[in-house]
Design a protein around this motif. Sequence first.
Motif, short mmCIF file in Angstrom:
data_model
loop_
_atom_site.label_atom_id
_atom_site.label_comp_id
_atom_site.label_asym_id
_atom_site.label_seq_id
_atom_site.Cartn_x
_atom_site.Cartn_y
_atom_site.Cartn_z
N LEU A 173 0.82 -1.21 0.00
CA LEU A 173 0.00 0.00 0.00
C LEU A 173 0.85 1.26 0.00
CD1 LEU A 173 -3.17 0.15 0.05
CD2 LEU A 173 -2.23 -2.10 0.55
N ALA A 174 2.09 1.14 0.45
CA ALA A 174 2.99 2.30 0.46
C ALA A 174 3.62 2.55 -0.90
CB ALA A 174 4.08 2.10 1.51
N HIS A 175 3.46 1.63 -1.83
CA HIS A 175 4.09 1.77 -3.15
C HIS A 175 3.07 1.57 -4.26
CE1 HIS A 175 7.46 0.79 -0.42
NE2 HIS A 175 8.17 1.56 -1.22
N PRO A 176 2.16 2.53 -4.46
CA PRO A 176 1.19 2.43 -5.57
C PRO A 176 1.90 2.44 -6.91
CG PRO A 176 1.16 4.63 -4.60
CD PRO A 176 2.02 3.79 -3.71
N GLY A 177 1.24 1.86 -7.91
CA GLY A 177 1.82 1.79 -9.24
C GLY A 177 2.37 0.43 -9.59
N LEU A 178 2.43 -0.48 -8.61
CA LEU A 178 2.89 -1.84 -8.89
C LEU A 178 1.82 -2.61 -9.65
CD1 LEU A 178 4.49 -2.72 -5.44
CD2 LEU A 178 5.71 -2.11 -7.53
N PRO A 179 2.22 -3.65 -10.38
CA PRO A 179 1.21 -4.47 -11.08
C PRO A 179 0.34 -5.23 -10.09
CG PRO A 179 3.39 -5.47 -11.26
CD PRO A 179 3.60 -4.11 -10.67
N LEU A 180 -0.68 -5.91 -10.61
CA LEU A 180 -1.65 -6.58 -9.75
C LEU A 180 -1.08 -7.80 -9.05
CD1 LEU A 180 -4.61 -6.79 -8.76
CD2 LEU A 180 -5.12 -8.10 -10.85
N TRP A 181 -0.16 -8.53 -9.68
CA TRP A 181 0.22 -9.82 -9.15
C TRP A 181 0.82 -9.78 -7.74
CZ3 TRP A 181 5.10 -11.22 -7.70
CH2 TRP A 181 6.17 -10.49 -8.23
N PRO A 182 1.66 -8.78 -7.36
CA PRO A 182 2.13 -8.78 -5.97
C PRO A 182 0.99 -8.64 -4.96
CG PRO A 182 3.43 -7.26 -7.32
CD PRO A 182 2.24 -7.65 -8.12
N TYR A 183 -0.04 -7.90 -5.33
CA TYR A 183 -1.20 -7.75 -4.46
C TYR A 183 -1.94 -9.08 -4.33
CZ TYR A 183 -0.50 -2.70 -4.75
OH TYR A 183 0.03 -1.43 -4.66
N LEU A 184 -2.02 -9.82 -5.42
CA LEU A 184 -2.68 -11.13 -5.37
C LEU A 184 -1.90 -12.10 -4.49
CD1 LEU A 184 -3.75 -11.54 -9.11
CD2 LEU A 184 -5.24 -11.04 -7.14
N VAL A 185 -0.56 -12.05 -4.57
CA VAL A 185 0.26 -12.91 -3.71
C VAL A 185 0.04 -12.57 -2.25
CG1 VAL A 185 2.64 -13.47 -3.05
CG2 VAL A 185 2.02 -13.32 -5.47
N CYS A 186 0.01 -11.28 -1.94
CA CYS A 186 -0.19 -10.86 -0.55
C CYS A 186 -1.59 -11.24 -0.07
CB CYS A 186 0.04 -9.36 -0.42
SG CYS A 186 0.19 -8.79 1.28
N ALA A 187 -2.59 -11.10 -0.93
CA ALA A 187 -3.95 -11.50 -0.56
C ALA A 187 -4.00 -13.01 -0.31
CB ALA A 187 -4.92 -11.11 -1.67
N ALA A 188 -3.26 -13.78 -1.11
CA ALA A 188 -3.21 -15.22 -0.90
C ALA A 188 -2.59 -15.56 0.46
CB ALA A 188 -2.42 -15.89 -2.02
N LEU A 189 -1.52 -14.85 0.84
CA LEU A 189 -0.88 -15.08 2.13
C LEU A 189 -1.81 -14.68 3.28
CD1 LEU A 189 2.76 -13.86 1.39
CD2 LEU A 189 1.99 -16.22 1.73
N ALA A 190 -2.61 -13.64 3.06
CA ALA A 190 -3.60 -13.26 4.07
C ALA A 190 -4.61 -14.38 4.29
CB ALA A 190 -4.31 -11.98 3.66
N GLY A 191 -4.79 -15.23 3.26
CA GLY A 191 -5.68 -16.37 3.39
C GLY A 191 -5.28 -17.35 4.48
N LEU A 192 -4.00 -17.27 4.95
CA LEU A 192 -3.59 -18.11 6.07
C LEU A 192 -4.50 -17.89 7.28
CD1 LEU A 192 0.27 -17.58 5.79
CD2 LEU A 192 -0.91 -19.76 5.48
N GLY A 193 -4.99 -16.66 7.42
CA GLY A 193 -5.88 -16.38 8.54
C GLY A 193 -7.19 -17.13 8.45
N GLY A 194 -7.62 -17.47 7.24
CA GLY A 194 -8.85 -18.22 7.07
C GLY A 194 -8.74 -19.64 7.56
N GLY A 195 -7.54 -20.21 7.51
CA GLY A 195 -7.35 -21.57 7.99
C GLY A 195 -7.51 -21.70 9.49
N ASN A 196 -7.29 -20.59 10.22
CA ASN A 196 -7.37 -20.64 11.68
C ASN A 196 -8.72 -21.13 12.18
OD1 ASN A 196 -4.86 -19.52 11.49
ND2 ASN A 196 -5.29 -17.75 12.79
N PHE A 197 -9.75 -20.87 11.40
CA PHE A 197 -11.10 -21.29 11.82
C PHE A 197 -11.16 -22.80 12.03
CE2 PHE A 197 -15.27 -22.94 10.69
CZ PHE A 197 -16.10 -22.22 11.53
N ALA A 198 -10.65 -23.56 11.06
CA ALA A 198 -10.76 -25.02 11.14
C ALA A 198 -9.98 -25.57 12.31
CB ALA A 198 -10.28 -25.65 9.83
N SER A 199 -8.75 -25.10 12.51
CA SER A 199 -7.95 -25.61 13.63
C SER A 199 -8.56 -25.23 14.96
CB SER A 199 -6.51 -25.08 13.53
OG SER A 199 -6.47 -23.67 13.50
N SER A 200 -9.08 -24.02 15.06
CA SER A 200 -9.69 -23.57 16.31
C SER A 200 -10.96 -24.36 16.62
CB SER A 200 -10.01 -22.08 16.22
OG SER A 200 -10.58 -21.61 17.42
N MET A 201 -11.80 -24.57 15.62
CA MET A 201 -13.06 -25.28 15.85
C MET A 201 -12.83 -26.74 16.23
SD MET A 201 -15.67 -23.22 15.55
CE MET A 201 -17.16 -24.03 14.95
#
Length: 473
Positions: free
Chosen positions: A119-147
């Motif tokens: 977010l501090a470096h606008p102007g980058l292509p889409l793919w780095p944002y997609l990679v970071c969004a994918a890594l944020a998906g790690l938080g979604g896995g927490n639900f299954a382990s917690s439950m």
Amino acid sequence: MGISLGRSHVLSDWDPEDTVAWEAGNKKIARRNLIWSVAAEHIGFSIWSIWSVMVLFMPASVYGFSAGDKFLLGATATLVGGCLRFPYTFATARFGGRNWTIFSAFVLLIPTVGTMLLLAHPGLPLWPYLVCAALAGLGGGNFASSMTNINAFYPQRLKGWALAVNAGGGNLGVPVVQLVGLLVIATAGNRQPYWVCAIYLVLLAIAGIGAAIYMDNLQQYRIEMRTMRAVLSEPHTWVIALLYIGTFGSFIGFSFAFGQVLQMNFVASGQSAAQASLHAAQIAFLGPLLGSLSRVYGGKLADRIGGGRVTLAVFCSMILAAGILVSASAFGGHAHGRTSAATMAGYVIGFVALFVLSGIGNGSVYKMIPSIFEARSHRLQVSEGERRQWSRSMSGALIGFAGAVGALGGVGVNLALRQSYLHSGTATAAFWAFMLVYVGASALTWAIYVRRPLEVTAPVEPGAQISAGLARV
């Protein structure tokens, strides 16, 4: 029952069905683990859905991303989070609930720092944002382990409440991160998203340290691969997973999309990008907040009158709520290209209703899971201890699997909205698709869990024999 609770934080011979030991102190141990499990899962949900907030800080004039690109970011995070729920299901049984909670909290520091840098470096292509969004998906896995972890800590009579509290507390991570985003936008403007990430760096550290100090591992809790194979061969597994697509898939998909839909319509009503971001943030958190809170009520209601009946009522009501969205989008009208106030009101009412209903449905569907295997376990020709262990293991496996499949519904929500906007410039087609899904889910719930008692006849483990019988879920 002997309980060893030392520096290793290991509990041996844990039996939540032992009412004497439960009242003597085990309920306090279970509550302590529930509290920190909820805390870590809550923050995991926030990181998973952080891009639903970040897109409000990304005007097209600065970052160059279209509405379709932003929906794709949400779909990517949702997809990875959903897929990771399957391996995360086994994690607490394999590594220990305490150990995995520590790891799952600290690993989220990576996408949080990455989001700050991008977010501090606008102007980058889409793919780095997609990679970071994918890594944020790690938080979604927490639900299954917690439950799956909390499922092993609580007795059958309290599972509906405990799982609903655990899941509802985790789901609250979605509106809370949106509230944090709102506060940042309101105080620092829509060009200062770094404060959102900075706050969560601190919270992740607190969650990891708290889990290390206060949580425990269950020595004898296991979910074997053969258990998962047995679960996957069970027809009710796939029915529950489909129903969870309709409830949780709606919740998490709308959580990612609601703010963006509002922002686009505020811009269409004539507001500037900054005003639209602020006004969208002021409303967007409300739906996920009510949906998270209603999940607890859904679990308690299902404990009283049955998960199947509650789930059927939820889906029938969701059909009506989706109809409000269809009407608002198709017939609300755009005067001279501007979104009318009536259309905006229809969007807010329809989405908030869907959030509340999907939350209730999340709780009721998850209540059905332990009920199914508890009914089956009484027909196993095994000892009482083996029966309880089988019921907990099978329930835990299905909880994780259903959570993984259900989250994929959120991918469908974002992709449907993306395609609808790309094709026609409106969300009408997507709203029609959501309505049809709820119609199908209603019919499925009525046919299998309401119209007639649940049949329990199939053997589920090698060597296990189950006599024919009927039970209600």
